[in-house]
Structures are given as C-alpha cells and as structure tokens.
Motif scaffolding. Structure first.
Motif, PDB file in Angstrom:
ATOM      1  N   GLN A 134      54.234 -50.363 -75.779  1.00  0.00           N
ATOM      2  CA  GLN A 134      55.078 -50.528 -74.602  1.00  0.00           C
ATOM      3  C   GLN A 134      56.527 -50.357 -75.020  1.00  0.00           C
ATOM      4  OE1 GLN A 134      54.452 -54.121 -72.392  1.00  0.00           O
ATOM      5  NE2 GLN A 134      52.306 -54.174 -72.925  1.00  0.00           N
ATOM      6  N   ILE A 135      57.265 -49.611 -74.218  1.00  0.00           N
ATOM      7  CA  ILE A 135      58.685 -49.417 -74.468  1.00  0.00           C
ATOM      8  C   ILE A 135      59.447 -50.047 -73.310  1.00  0.00           C
ATOM      9  CG2 ILE A 135      60.542 -47.723 -74.668  1.00  0.00           C
ATOM     10  CD1 ILE A 135      58.523 -45.856 -75.958  1.00  0.00           C
ATOM     11  N   ILE A 136      60.409 -50.871 -73.636  1.00  0.00           N
ATOM     12  CA  ILE A 136      61.280 -51.448 -72.616  1.00  0.00           C
ATOM     13  C   ILE A 136      62.483 -50.524 -72.521  1.00  0.00           C
ATOM     14  CG2 ILE A 136      62.663 -53.430 -71.938  1.00  0.00           C
ATOM     15  CD1 ILE A 136      60.730 -55.083 -73.773  1.00  0.00           C
ATOM     16  N   ALA A 137      62.642 -49.885 -71.371  1.00  0.00           N
ATOM     17  CA  ALA A 137      63.676 -48.868 -71.235  1.00  0.00           C
ATOM     18  C   ALA A 137      64.578 -49.145 -70.041  1.00  0.00           C
ATOM     19  CB  ALA A 137      63.023 -47.498 -71.077  1.00  0.00           C
ATOM     20  N   GLU A 138      65.843 -48.875 -70.231  1.00  0.00           N
ATOM     21  CA  GLU A 138      66.794 -48.898 -69.129  1.00  0.00           C
ATOM     22  C   GLU A 138      66.833 -47.493 -68.556  1.00  0.00           C
ATOM     23  OE1 GLU A 138      70.565 -50.708 -69.869  1.00  0.00           O
ATOM     24  OE2 GLU A 138      69.673 -52.096 -71.317  1.00  0.00           O
ATOM     25  N   GLU A 139      66.899 -47.381 -67.230  1.00  0.00           N
ATOM     26  CA  GLU A 139      66.822 -46.079 -66.577  1.00  0.00           C
ATOM     27  C   GLU A 139      67.868 -45.088 -67.061  1.00  0.00           C
ATOM     28  OE1 GLU A 139      66.816 -46.820 -62.360  1.00  0.00           O
ATOM     29  OE2 GLU A 139      64.652 -47.147 -62.373  1.00  0.00           O
ATOM     30  N   GLU A 140      69.097 -45.537 -67.285  1.00  0.00           N
ATOM     31  CA  GLU A 140      70.165 -44.622 -67.692  1.00  0.00           C
ATOM     32  C   GLU A 140      70.273 -44.453 -69.203  1.00  0.00           C
ATOM     33  OE1 GLU A 140      71.591 -42.665 -65.527  1.00  0.00           O
ATOM     34  OE2 GLU A 140      70.485 -43.694 -63.941  1.00  0.00           O
ATOM     35  N   GLN A 141      69.381 -45.087 -69.945  1.00  0.00           N
ATOM     36  CA  GLN A 141      69.367 -44.979 -71.403  1.00  0.00           C
ATOM     37  C   GLN A 141      68.795 -43.631 -71.817  1.00  0.00           C
ATOM     38  OE1 GLN A 141      66.872 -47.988 -73.056  1.00  0.00           O
ATOM     39  NE2 GLN A 141      67.067 -47.260 -75.145  1.00  0.00           N
ATOM     40  N   ARG A 142      69.452 -42.976 -72.771  1.00  0.00           N
ATOM     41  CA  ARG A 142      68.908 -41.725 -73.302  1.00  0.00           C
ATOM     42  C   ARG A 142      67.706 -42.043 -74.187  1.00  0.00           C
ATOM     43  NH1 ARG A 142      73.173 -38.743 -76.386  1.00  0.00           N
ATOM     44  NH2 ARG A 142      73.775 -40.833 -77.001  1.00  0.00           N
ATOM     45  N   LEU A 143      66.754 -41.126 -74.243  1.00  0.00           N
ATOM     46  CA  LEU A 143      65.535 -41.345 -75.005  1.00  0.00           C
ATOM     47  C   LEU A 143      65.821 -41.379 -76.498  1.00  0.00           C
ATOM     48  CD1 LEU A 143      64.623 -39.512 -72.382  1.00  0.00           C
ATOM     49  CD2 LEU A 143      62.476 -39.662 -73.544  1.00  0.00           C
ATOM     50  N   ASP A 144      65.358 -42.424 -77.164  1.00  0.00           N
ATOM     51  CA  ASP A 144      65.482 -42.532 -78.612  1.00  0.00           C
ATOM     52  C   ASP A 144      64.159 -42.063 -79.206  1.00  0.00           C
ATOM     53  OD1 ASP A 144      65.750 -43.156 -81.272  1.00  0.00           O
ATOM     54  OD2 ASP A 144      66.521 -45.174 -80.923  1.00  0.00           O
ATOM     55  N   LEU A 145      64.078 -40.776 -79.464  1.00  0.00           N
ATOM     56  CA  LEU A 145      62.841 -40.177 -79.943  1.00  0.00           C
ATOM     57  C   LEU A 145      62.496 -40.621 -81.356  1.00  0.00           C
ATOM     58  CD1 LEU A 145      63.623 -36.728 -78.385  1.00  0.00           C
ATOM     59  CD2 LEU A 145      61.976 -38.387 -77.543  1.00  0.00           C
ATOM     60  N   GLY A 146      63.485 -40.998 -82.133  1.00  0.00           N
ATOM     61  CA  GLY A 146      63.242 -41.502 -83.483  1.00  0.00           C
ATOM     62  C   GLY A 146      62.473 -42.816 -83.451  1.00  0.00           C
ATOM     63  N   SER A 147      62.862 -43.718 -82.553  1.00  0.00           N
ATOM     64  CA  SER A 147      62.163 -45.007 -82.435  1.00  0.00           C
ATOM     65  C   SER A 147      60.730 -44.822 -81.958  1.00  0.00           C
ATOM     66  CB  SER A 147      62.900 -45.931 -81.462  1.00  0.00           C
ATOM     67  OG  SER A 147      64.126 -46.313 -81.991  1.00  0.00           O
ATOM     68  N   ILE A 148      60.541 -43.923 -81.012  1.00  0.00           N
ATOM     69  CA  ILE A 148      59.191 -43.660 -80.505  1.00  0.00           C
ATOM     70  C   ILE A 148      58.325 -43.097 -81.627  1.00  0.00           C
ATOM     71  CG2 ILE A 148      57.824 -42.302 -78.877  1.00  0.00           C
ATOM     72  CD1 ILE A 148      60.320 -42.391 -77.007  1.00  0.00           C
ATOM     73  N   ALA A 149      58.856 -42.141 -82.373  1.00  0.00           N
ATOM     74  CA  ALA A 149      58.104 -41.530 -83.476  1.00  0.00           C
ATOM     75  C   ALA A 149      57.744 -42.572 -84.535  1.00  0.00           C
ATOM     76  CB  ALA A 149      58.917 -40.392 -84.100  1.00  0.00           C
ATOM     77  N   ARG A 150      58.704 -43.438 -84.890  1.00  0.00           N
ATOM     78  CA  ARG A 150      58.445 -44.463 -85.904  1.00  0.00           C
ATOM     79  C   ARG A 150      57.369 -45.446 -85.463  1.00  0.00           C
ATOM     80  NH1 ARG A 150      64.005 -43.959 -86.444  1.00  0.00           N
ATOM     81  NH2 ARG A 150      64.387 -45.749 -85.090  1.00  0.00           N
ATOM     82  N   ALA A 151      57.309 -45.750 -84.176  1.00  0.00           N
ATOM     83  CA  ALA A 151      56.308 -46.699 -83.676  1.00  0.00           C
ATOM     84  C   ALA A 151      54.889 -46.185 -83.918  1.00  0.00           C
ATOM     85  CB  ALA A 151      56.520 -46.957 -82.185  1.00  0.00           C
ATOM     86  N   GLY A 164      69.734 -34.848 -80.703  1.00  0.00           N
ATOM     87  CA  GLY A 164      70.840 -34.687 -81.646  1.00  0.00           C
ATOM     88  C   GLY A 164      70.393 -35.077 -83.044  1.00  0.00           C
ATOM     89  N   VAL A 165      71.331 -35.061 -83.970  1.00  0.00           N
ATOM     90  CA  VAL A 165      71.008 -35.415 -85.351  1.00  0.00           C
ATOM     91  C   VAL A 165      70.594 -36.877 -85.484  1.00  0.00           C
ATOM     92  CG1 VAL A 165      72.418 -33.621 -86.417  1.00  0.00           C
ATOM     93  CG2 VAL A 165      73.445 -35.828 -85.873  1.00  0.00           C
ATOM     94  N   ASP A 166      70.983 -37.708 -84.504  1.00  0.00           N
ATOM     95  CA  ASP A 166      70.606 -39.122 -84.528  1.00  0.00           C
ATOM     96  C   ASP A 166      69.243 -39.375 -83.877  1.00  0.00           C
ATOM     97  OD1 ASP A 166      71.319 -38.564 -81.936  1.00  0.00           O
ATOM     98  OD2 ASP A 166      72.737 -40.225 -81.738  1.00  0.00           O
ATOM     99  N   LEU A 167      68.535 -38.307 -83.512  1.00  0.00           N
ATOM    100  CA  LEU A 167      67.201 -38.340 -82.896  1.00  0.00           C
ATOM    101  C   LEU A 167      67.194 -38.963 -81.499  1.00  0.00           C
ATOM    102  CD1 LEU A 167      65.101 -39.272 -86.042  1.00  0.00           C
ATOM    103  CD2 LEU A 167      65.488 -37.004 -85.062  1.00  0.00           C
ATOM    104  N   VAL A 168      68.349 -39.002 -80.858  1.00  0.00           N
ATOM    105  CA  VAL A 168      68.453 -39.463 -79.482  1.00  0.00           C
ATOM    106  C   VAL A 168      68.614 -38.221 -78.613  1.00  0.00           C
ATOM    107  CG1 VAL A 168      69.837 -40.787 -77.837  1.00  0.00           C
ATOM    108  CG2 VAL A 168      69.461 -41.672 -80.140  1.00  0.00           C
ATOM    109  N   ALA A 169      67.873 -38.177 -77.497  1.00  0.00           N
ATOM    110  CA  ALA A 169      67.948 -37.021 -76.605  1.00  0.00           C
ATOM    111  C   ALA A 169      69.387 -36.795 -76.174  1.00  0.00           C
ATOM    112  CB  ALA A 169      67.062 -37.240 -75.388  1.00  0.00           C
ATOM    113  N   SER A 170      69.812 -35.550 -76.213  1.00  0.00           N
ATOM    114  CA  SER A 170      71.214 -35.252 -75.939  1.00  0.00           C
ATOM    115  C   SER A 170      71.586 -35.443 -74.468  1.00  0.00           C
ATOM    116  CB  SER A 170      71.541 -33.823 -76.389  1.00  0.00           C
ATOM    117  OG  SER A 170      70.601 -32.924 -75.860  1.00  0.00           O
TER     118      SER A 170
END
Length: 129
Positions: A22-39, A57-63
């Motif tokens: 389960q991911i707790i997400a705020e609607e306006e938050q950009r996707l943190d693909l690095g965290s999802i991948a690590r999970a 981006g290089v920080d693995l957060v959706a641009s």
C-alpha cells in the motif's frame, strides 16, 4: 487516511515477486518511482506502472506526473487504479541484483496482504493457498 483531503491509499501489485503493498499518496505529489521499485526489490530504471514507462529525473521522481494525473489517465482508459485490493496498480520491472541494499520509505507499507496474487501466462490470478 483516505478521509484526509488530497490523500489516498493505493494498492500496488508486483507479479514477479507476488507481493502487494500500500502506498499513501498525496494527489499533487509526483511519483517517487525509486521508492516503489525498492519496495519490491526492482531496478528503478526498468519500472513500469500498468505497462507504462514513466519518465523520471536523476532522483527517480517522475518529472511531471502526479498521482492525481496518473489515476485520471488510467481510469479514463479502464485500467486498474489501485483503489482496491482486487484492482491493484500493476508494477513490473527487472529484479535488482542480488545483494543490493533495499531501503524502505515511510510512505510505502511493505506488509503483504492476506490474499496474494501471482502471474500465470501474463494474466494476473489470485494465488490459491
């Protein structure tokens, strides 16, 4: 949590490890693909959501993609949005190399649900126990 304005719980399933988080997400938050991948122990550079590769981006957060825009896009196409355990967002990618470190983000609940899922011939099915 879902009652809080702008926040939602999204169920995410990875067939290659038969795990739901389960991911707790705020609607306006950009996707943190690095965290999802690590999970799931996946290589973040190969991560796809419902079969879609999302630029990052290089920080693995959706641009430019937010959770709200992703859910709208998937919903408009009749794809799973992760709103329920029976309709999880599907994550796919290559497994990280063995021995790599896995960190856990506070926004990702890595506990598996009681009912798991497994992929069989590219179809998602409930795992019989």
């Amino acid at each position: 949590m879902e009652g809080e304005k702008g926040k939602r719980i999204i169920k995410v399933f990875c067939p290659c490890v038969c795990k739901v988080v389960q991911i707790i997400a705020e609607e306006e938050q950009r996707l943190d693909l690095g965290s999802i991948a690590r999970a799931f122990g996946l290589d973040p550079n190969t991560l796809k959501l419902n079969g879609y590769y999302i630029s990052r981006g290089v920080d693995l957060v959706a641009s430019s993609v937010t959770w709200k825009s992703l859910i709208r896009y998937l919903s408009a196409r009749g794809l799973s949005t992760g709103a329920t355990g029976s309709d999880p967002l599907v994550v796919d990618g290559k497994l990280s190399k063995i021995g790599s470190k896995r960190s856990h983000d506070g926004a990702v609940n890595t506990e598996e649900e009681e009912e798991g899922y497994c992929r069989d011939n590219k179809r998602i099915q409930r795992r019989e126990e």
